[in-house]
Motif scaffolding. Structure first.
Motif, PDB file in Angstrom:
ATOM      1  N   ASN A   1      -0.991  20.894  12.621  1.00 51.44           N
ATOM      2  CA  ASN A   1      -0.495  21.712  13.738  1.00 51.44           C
ATOM      3  C   ASN A   1      -0.677  20.999  15.072  1.00 51.44           C
ATOM      4  N   THR A   2      -1.811  20.304  15.232  1.00 51.15           N
ATOM      5  CA  THR A   2      -2.065  19.578  16.482  1.00 51.15           C
ATOM      6  C   THR A   2      -1.050  18.456  16.673  1.00 51.15           C
ATOM      7  N   GLN A   3      -0.771  17.714  15.587  1.00 47.49           N
ATOM      8  CA  GLN A   3       0.215  16.630  15.670  1.00 47.49           C
ATOM      9  C   GLN A   3       1.601  17.168  16.048  1.00 47.49           C
TER      10      GLN A   3
ATOM     11  N   ARG B   1       0.835  -1.201   0.000  1.00 44.35           N
ATOM     12  CA  ARG B   1       0.000   0.000   0.000  1.00 44.35           C
ATOM     13  C   ARG B   1       0.868   1.247   0.000  1.00 44.35           C
ATOM     14  N   MET B   2       0.453   2.234  -0.765  1.00 39.87           N
ATOM     15  CA  MET B   2       1.152   3.507  -0.804  1.00 39.87           C
ATOM     16  C   MET B   2       0.890   4.274   0.490  1.00 39.87           C
ATOM     17  N   ALA B   3       1.847   5.070   0.904  1.00 36.95           N
ATOM     18  CA  ALA B   3       1.670   5.871   2.110  1.00 36.95           C
ATOM     19  C   ALA B   3       0.724   7.018   1.830  1.00 36.95           C
ATOM     20  N   ASP B   4      -0.195   7.242   2.749  1.00 34.83           N
ATOM     21  CA  ASP B   4      -1.097   8.373   2.613  1.00 34.83           C
ATOM     22  C   ASP B   4      -0.615   9.512   3.498  1.00 34.83           C
ATOM     23  N   ALA B   5      -1.381  10.611   3.529  1.00 37.30           N
ATOM     24  CA  ALA B   5      -0.964  11.787   4.275  1.00 37.30           C
ATOM     25  C   ALA B   5      -0.848  11.496   5.762  1.00 37.30           C
ATOM     26  N   THR B   6      -1.745  10.646   6.285  1.00 31.81           N
ATOM     27  CA  THR B   6      -1.702  10.323   7.713  1.00 31.81           C
ATOM     28  C   THR B   6      -0.421   9.581   8.065  1.00 31.81           C
ATOM     29  N   THR B   7      -0.022   8.638   7.186  1.00 34.97           N
ATOM     30  CA  THR B   7       1.232   7.907   7.426  1.00 34.97           C
ATOM     31  C   THR B   7       2.429   8.848   7.369  1.00 34.97           C
TER      32      THR B   7
ATOM     33  N   LEU C   1       1.778  18.940   4.283  1.00 39.31           N
ATOM     34  CA  LEU C   1       0.704  17.954   4.237  1.00 39.31           C
ATOM     35  C   LEU C   1      -0.666  18.592   4.435  1.00 39.31           C
ATOM     36  N   GLY C   2      -0.693  19.799   5.003  1.00 43.98           N
ATOM     37  CA  GLY C   2      -1.960  20.479   5.217  1.00 43.98           C
ATOM     38  C   GLY C   2      -2.189  21.629   4.270  1.00 43.98           C
ATOM     39  N   SER C   3      -1.386  21.732   3.234  1.00 48.53           N
ATOM     40  CA  SER C   3      -1.506  22.847   2.291  1.00 48.53           C
ATOM     41  C   SER C   3      -2.315  22.434   1.063  1.00 48.53           C
TER      42      SER C   3
ATOM     43  N   LEU D   1      -0.806  13.746  -3.224  1.00 48.72           N
ATOM     44  CA  LEU D   1      -1.516  12.816  -2.353  1.00 48.72           C
ATOM     45  C   LEU D   1      -2.985  12.731  -2.747  1.00 48.72           C
ATOM     46  N   ASN D   2      -3.572  11.581  -2.452  1.00 49.32           N
ATOM     47  CA  ASN D   2      -4.985  11.382  -2.747  1.00 49.32           C
ATOM     48  C   ASN D   2      -5.858  12.350  -1.956  1.00 49.32           C
ATOM     49  N   GLN D   3      -5.435  12.611  -0.713  1.00 51.62           N
ATOM     50  CA  GLN D   3      -6.210  13.503   0.141  1.00 51.62           C
ATOM     51  C   GLN D   3      -5.262  14.187   1.116  1.00 51.62           C
ATOM     52  N   THR D   4      -5.332  15.509   1.199  1.00 56.01           N
ATOM     53  CA  THR D   4      -4.488  16.248   2.141  1.00 56.01           C
ATOM     54  C   THR D   4      -5.184  16.369   3.481  1.00 56.01           C
ATOM     55  N   LEU D   5      -4.418  16.711   4.487  1.00 55.69           N
ATOM     56  CA  LEU D   5      -4.948  16.897   5.830  1.00 55.69           C
ATOM     57  C   LEU D   5      -5.275  18.367   6.055  1.00 55.69           C
ATOM     58  N   SER D   6      -6.108  18.619   7.038  1.00 55.79           N
ATOM     59  CA  SER D   6      -6.360  20.012   7.394  1.00 55.79           C
ATOM     60  C   SER D   6      -5.159  20.546   8.148  1.00 55.79           C
ATOM     61  N   GLN D   7      -4.909  21.839   8.025  1.00 57.56           N
ATOM     62  CA  GLN D   7      -3.765  22.440   8.697  1.00 57.56           C
ATOM     63  C   GLN D   7      -3.890  22.297  10.208  1.00 57.56           C
TER      64      GLN D   7
END
Length: 584
Positions: free
Chosen positions: A191-193, A103-109, A144-146, A181-187
């Motif tokens: 920032n929380t991570q 499996r390809m790495a996603d934004a969360t990984t 990743l959040g942009s 990426l297939n889907q980006t994360l929210s900023q």
């Protein structure tokens, strides 16, 4: 993530084969011609960015990424290439894989990968001398959040050492995740991570500091005189940040670039030695460089050399430690120690490559018992450490020659908790330091460089003799005969074995006629500046006597041999020689 050099070469070869298969170079030439013909005015220049935009518009970059997928087994570091699957989804394409290899790495990984990008700024002057200007750890995960997986960051670079609070400039960094990426994360998620990681790291560092203070109090309670011993728990890096000394050492494998521990010691030895600069008096300024900064700068203090050598010896499976103590006249110093399975203690001097076997002196022996005479230059030792252990010397005397190096005896060596060290020094335990970079092969052609330095030295010698009113006659054959001697000297430095000198001496005897005198002067450098080396040679009376030789039938010779090591480090051997007819 970083690949060892041999895997990086394998990856390049796989990509090269795929590019040839797809005729990418031909397609690029077609796009280049079309772009110049259709989109540019006759006088307009085509930039690299213009070409890349044109390639992307025509889908060539996407086609390449679709055709190439890589499966990485994180357990053993093996990397292979696989053909494009029939149900390939281009939105999943990336070189970064999850550990299952399917499996390809996603934004969360990717958000869980906490290694920063370490950027080092080096300045090189007209004489080839390098200096460290700035060292910066870039937190890349904001991208990743942009939107569209792209962002621009303005980074302020600060100086190093005594100038760590002074700005040296602004660097505009463009970050882009490609393929997208297939889907980006929210900023907010990003920032929380990052905030949680910083909080966790700060808590670990706080707890380790509390533990270190308690350990130090207990150490002083053993014997008040311990307060004067060199027990180094923290050290400042090039940015003035205090880090546990154990974080400066990790097992480092050299791949196929270095074959033996002794060759590794020679490599570390030929990296330049330079103490950290200090403004004004007050003694030595402390600066323990991170590994990338040290390698890029190609020179450093004794601590930098010892940390690198210890890391390489650990990579070779040896039980190695960095020793902190003093040498003659109480000068602070660091060196490396290895503990053999048979109990043999060996000291490794990282600045010279020399090795010394430690044989302790028993002060309780009667005067009639002959005690071993230490050959090493070390006088006292306060502590030893590596990536997992830290031990303070709590023996009655910190004199090296009296020390017993039974590190398991807590009456002689007070250990720190390995769990406490692991909490702040193990890989992934902190977000402020990346993994050690792999060593890079030398880009220097030893034959070409040897010839260039030799030609420059011939010119310098001829000019010097001309100023003295002397003519210069070079004998190429005599110069060539000096080569085996230089190779023998380097071999001895690397292996501690002397070989080949008999053949060299026999060849010289045959080349020097009866009634003639031969003189030779070998010298060793770790830099490639011919003019600087020549000036140093002239300061030797014996070498100056050869270069300025006067007499009947004077013939001069010079030979240069450059031996290359990883990270473009070099051992440069030079030998001047002359032969002339002896006149009584």
């Amino acid at each position: 993530m970083s690949l060892p050099p041999e895997k990086a070469s394998e990856l390049k070869q796989l990509i090269h084969q795929q590019l040839n298969k797809m005729d990418v170079h031909g397609r690029i030439r077609e796009v280049l011609a079309e772009t110049i013909r259709e989109e540019l005015a006759p006088e307009q220049q085509l930039s690299t960015e213009d070409l890349i935009k044109a390639l992307r518009r025509r889908g060539i970059v996407d086609d390449v990424m679709k055709e190439i997928t890589f499966v990485t087994d994180l357990a053993d570091g093996e990397l292979t290439s696989s053909p494009k699957p029939s149900n390939f989804n281009d939105k999943q394409s990336t070189l970064l894989k999850k550990s299952d290899g399917t499996r390809m790495a996603d934004a969360t990984t990717m958000l869980s990968i906490c290694d920063p990008v370490h950027m080092v700024l080096i300045k090189t002057d007209i004489f080839g001398e390098t200096s460290l200007v700035a060292s910066y750890f870039l937190e890349w995960r904001s991208v990743l959040g942009s939107d569209n997986g792209m962002t621009n960051i303005a980074v302020e670079l600060l100086g190093v050492g005594t100038e760590s609070k002074v700005s040296v400039g602004i660097l505009n960094v463009k970050l882009e995740v490609y393929p997208q990426l297939n889907q980006t994360l929210s900023q907010e998620i990003v920032n929380t991570q990052l905030a949680l990681e910083r909080q966790k790291t700060a808590e670990r560092e706080r707890l380790f500091l509390v533990y270190a203070k308690q350990w130090w109090r207990e150490y002083l309670q053993i014997r008040p005189s311990h307060n004067s011993r060199l027990v180094k728990i923290f050290a400042q890096d090039e940015n003035g940040i205090n880090r546990p000394v154990c974080s400066y050492v990790r097992p480092l494998r050299a791949g196929r670039l270095l074959d033996t521990p002794r060759q590794a010691a020679r490599f570390v030895n030929v990296l330049g030695y330079e103490r950290a600069s200090v403004i004004g008096g007050g003694g030595k300024h402390e600066q323990w460089c991170t590994l990338l900064a040290f390698l890029c700068r190609n020179k450093g203090d004794c601590e930098d050399h010892a940390n690198l050598l210890c890391s390489l010896l650990l990579g070779y499976g040896l039980e190695a430690f960095v020793c902190v103590g003093t040498k003659a006249k109480g000068v602070p110093h660091t060196w490396v120690m290895t503990c053999g399975t048979d109990g043999t203690i060996t000291f490794w001097e990282s600045l010279t490559g020399h090795r010394y076997i430690h044989k302790p002196i028993n002060p309780d022996d009667p005067p009639a018992v002959e005690q071993p005479k230490p050959l090493y230059p070390y006088r006292t030792i306060g502590c030893v450490f590596n990536h997992q252990m830290f031990l303070g010397n709590c023996q009655p005397s910190d004199s090296v020659e009296l020390c017993v190096f039974d590190l398991n005896d807590e009456s002689k060596w007070k250990p720190m908790s390995e769990e406490a060290i692991k909490s702040v020094c193990a890989p992934g335990a902190t977000t402020s330091l990346p993994l050690f970079p792999p060593l890079c092969a030398s880009v220097i052609d030893s034959s070409v460089t040897s010839n260039e330095i030799e030609m420059q030295l011939r010119l310098l010698v001829s000019e010097h003799r001309q100023d003295l009113g002397l003519t210069t006659v070079w004998e190429d054959q005599l110069s060539y005969l000096l080569s085996p001697a230089l190779a023998s000297y380097e071999f001895e430095r690397t292996t501690s074995i002397s070989a080949g000198n008999e053949e060299f001496q026999d060849a010289i005897r045959r080349a020097v006629p009866d009634g003639h005198t031969f003189k030779g002067f070998p010298i060793h450098f770790v830099y490639r500046n011919a003019r600087r080396a020549f000036a140093t040679c002239l300061r030797s009376p014996f070498c100056e006597e050869i270069i300025c030789c006067r007499g009947d039938q004077v013939r001069l010779a010079v030979r240069v041999r450059v031996f290359t090591y990883p990270e473009s480090a070099c051992a440069v051997w030079i030998m001047f020689a002359c032969k002339y007819r002896s006149v009584l």
